[in-house]
Design a protein around this motif. Structure first.
Motif, PDB file in Angstrom:
ATOM      1  N   ALA A  46       0.837  -1.200   0.000  1.00 27.72           N
ATOM      2  CA  ALA A  46       0.000   0.000   0.000  1.00 27.72           C
ATOM      3  C   ALA A  46       0.869   1.246   0.000  1.00 27.72           C
ATOM      4  N   THR A  47       0.257   2.317  -0.448  1.00 22.04           N
ATOM      5  CA  THR A  47       0.816   3.657  -0.298  1.00 22.04           C
ATOM      6  C   THR A  47      -0.287   4.495   0.328  1.00 22.04           C
ATOM      7  N   VAL A  48       0.007   5.079   1.474  1.00 23.07           N
ATOM      8  CA  VAL A  48      -1.000   5.800   2.252  1.00 23.07           C
ATOM      9  C   VAL A  48      -0.663   7.290   2.246  1.00 23.07           C
ATOM     10  N   GLY A  49      -1.582   8.116   1.770  1.00 25.12           N
ATOM     11  CA  GLY A  49      -1.390   9.549   1.796  1.00 25.12           C
ATOM     12  C   GLY A  49      -1.496  10.087   3.212  1.00 25.12           C
ATOM     13  N   VAL A  50      -0.554  10.967   3.581  1.00 25.62           N
ATOM     14  CA  VAL A  50      -0.554  11.577   4.919  1.00 25.62           C
ATOM     15  C   VAL A  50      -0.419  13.086   4.747  1.00 25.62           C
ATOM     16  N   GLY A  51       0.004  13.801   5.787  1.00 23.55           N
ATOM     17  CA  GLY A  51       0.161  15.248   5.723  1.00 23.55           C
ATOM     18  C   GLY A  51       1.388  15.666   4.931  1.00 23.55           C
ATOM     19  N   GLU A  71       5.894  17.277   9.068  1.00 19.77           N
ATOM     20  CA  GLU A  71       6.612  18.485   9.459  1.00 19.77           C
ATOM     21  C   GLU A  71       5.962  19.767   8.931  1.00 19.77           C
ATOM     22  N   SER A  72       5.620  19.838   7.665  1.00 20.56           N
ATOM     23  CA  SER A  72       5.115  21.087   7.091  1.00 20.56           C
ATOM     24  C   SER A  72       3.671  21.398   7.455  1.00 20.56           C
ATOM     25  N   SER A  73       2.870  20.379   7.749  1.00 25.55           N
ATOM     26  CA  SER A  73       1.478  20.632   8.121  1.00 25.55           C
ATOM     27  C   SER A  73       1.263  20.629   9.636  1.00 25.55           C
ATOM     28  N   ASN A  74       2.341  20.392  10.400  1.00 24.09           N
ATOM     29  CA  ASN A  74       2.259  20.376  11.868  1.00 24.09           C
ATOM     30  C   ASN A  74       1.153  19.458  12.367  1.00 24.09           C
ATOM     31  N   THR A  75       1.155  18.233  11.861  1.00 22.98           N
ATOM     32  CA  THR A  75       0.159  17.244  12.248  1.00 22.98           C
ATOM     33  C   THR A  75       0.818  15.885  12.469  1.00 22.98           C
ATOM     34  N   VAL A  76       0.055  14.999  13.084  1.00 24.46           N
ATOM     35  CA  VAL A  76       0.437  13.597  13.192  1.00 24.46           C
ATOM     36  C   VAL A  76      -0.697  12.787  12.572  1.00 24.46           C
ATOM     37  N   SER A  77      -0.352  11.960  11.588  1.00 27.68           N
ATOM     38  CA  SER A  77      -1.336  11.071  10.972  1.00 27.68           C
ATOM     39  C   SER A  77      -1.295   9.733  11.686  1.00 27.68           C
ATOM     40  N   ARG A  82      -4.270  -2.520  10.087  1.00 35.51           N
ATOM     41  CA  ARG A  82      -5.112  -3.567   9.502  1.00 35.51           C
ATOM     42  C   ARG A  82      -5.763  -3.097   8.206  1.00 35.51           C
ATOM     43  N   THR A  83      -6.266  -1.843   8.204  1.00 41.30           N
ATOM     44  CA  THR A  83      -6.955  -1.323   7.020  1.00 41.30           C
ATOM     45  C   THR A  83      -6.024  -0.521   6.125  1.00 41.30           C
ATOM     46  N   LEU A  84      -4.830  -0.191   6.634  1.00 39.42           N
ATOM     47  CA  LEU A  84      -3.843   0.627   5.918  1.00 39.42           C
ATOM     48  C   LEU A  84      -4.462   1.936   5.438  1.00 39.42           C
ATOM     49  N   SER A  85      -5.156   2.593   6.369  1.00 31.81           N
ATOM     50  CA  SER A  85      -5.755   3.890   6.072  1.00 31.81           C
ATOM     51  C   SER A  85      -5.545   4.829   7.253  1.00 31.81           C
ATOM     52  N   VAL A  86      -5.586   6.126   6.971  1.00 25.45           N
ATOM     53  CA  VAL A  86      -5.474   7.136   8.017  1.00 25.45           C
ATOM     54  C   VAL A  86      -6.789   7.197   8.755  1.00 25.45           C
ATOM     55  N   VAL A  87      -6.747   6.987  10.079  1.00 29.67           N
ATOM     56  CA  VAL A  87      -7.963   7.010  10.883  1.00 29.67           C
ATOM     57  C   VAL A  87      -8.104   8.290  11.691  1.00 29.67           C
ATOM     58  N   ALA A  88      -7.018   9.082  11.763  1.00 32.90           N
ATOM     59  CA  ALA A  88      -7.072  10.362  12.468  1.00 32.90           C
ATOM     60  C   ALA A  88      -5.895  11.217  12.036  1.00 32.90           C
ATOM     61  N   THR A  89      -6.097  12.531  12.078  1.00 36.26           N
ATOM     62  CA  THR A  89      -5.029  13.491  11.871  1.00 36.26           C
ATOM     63  C   THR A  89      -5.095  14.468  13.038  1.00 36.26           C
TER      64      THR A  89
END
Length: 92
Positions: A46-51, A71-77, A82-89
């Protein structure tokens, strides 16, 4: 481009000590995503898009969550392994 990887075990088998699958999560700061490599299958799964500009990766001890610092969006993904998806930012 900074690359940082972390191992996370998921899918436990009959032995509670050893995961059935080991995944490697690699932060790709140049493309704002995380590549997931399954060591058992020997391929990218998988390739998972993040911040923006991910620079750090850490795994929960139980192996079911991976945390990526952006770093640039000042967030934690938060990635569900199991699902290989972002569940929170989370803004930081």
């Amino acid at each position: 481009m900074a690359v940082l990887a972390v191992l996370a075990g998921t899918g436990f088998d009959a032995s509670p000590r050893w995961p059935a699958r080991i995944q490697v999560f690699v932060a790709n700061s140049g493309s704002d995503n995380v590549t997931v490599y399954d060591t058992r299958l020997g391929k990218v799964t998988a390739t998972v898009g993040v911040g923006d500009y991910p620079t750090g990766v850490g795994a929960h001890p139980a192996g079911h969550r991976v945390y990526v610092t952006n770093e640039s969006s000042n967030t934690v993904s938060v990635i569900d392994t199991r699902t290989l998806s972002v569940v929170a930012t989370v803004p930081v």
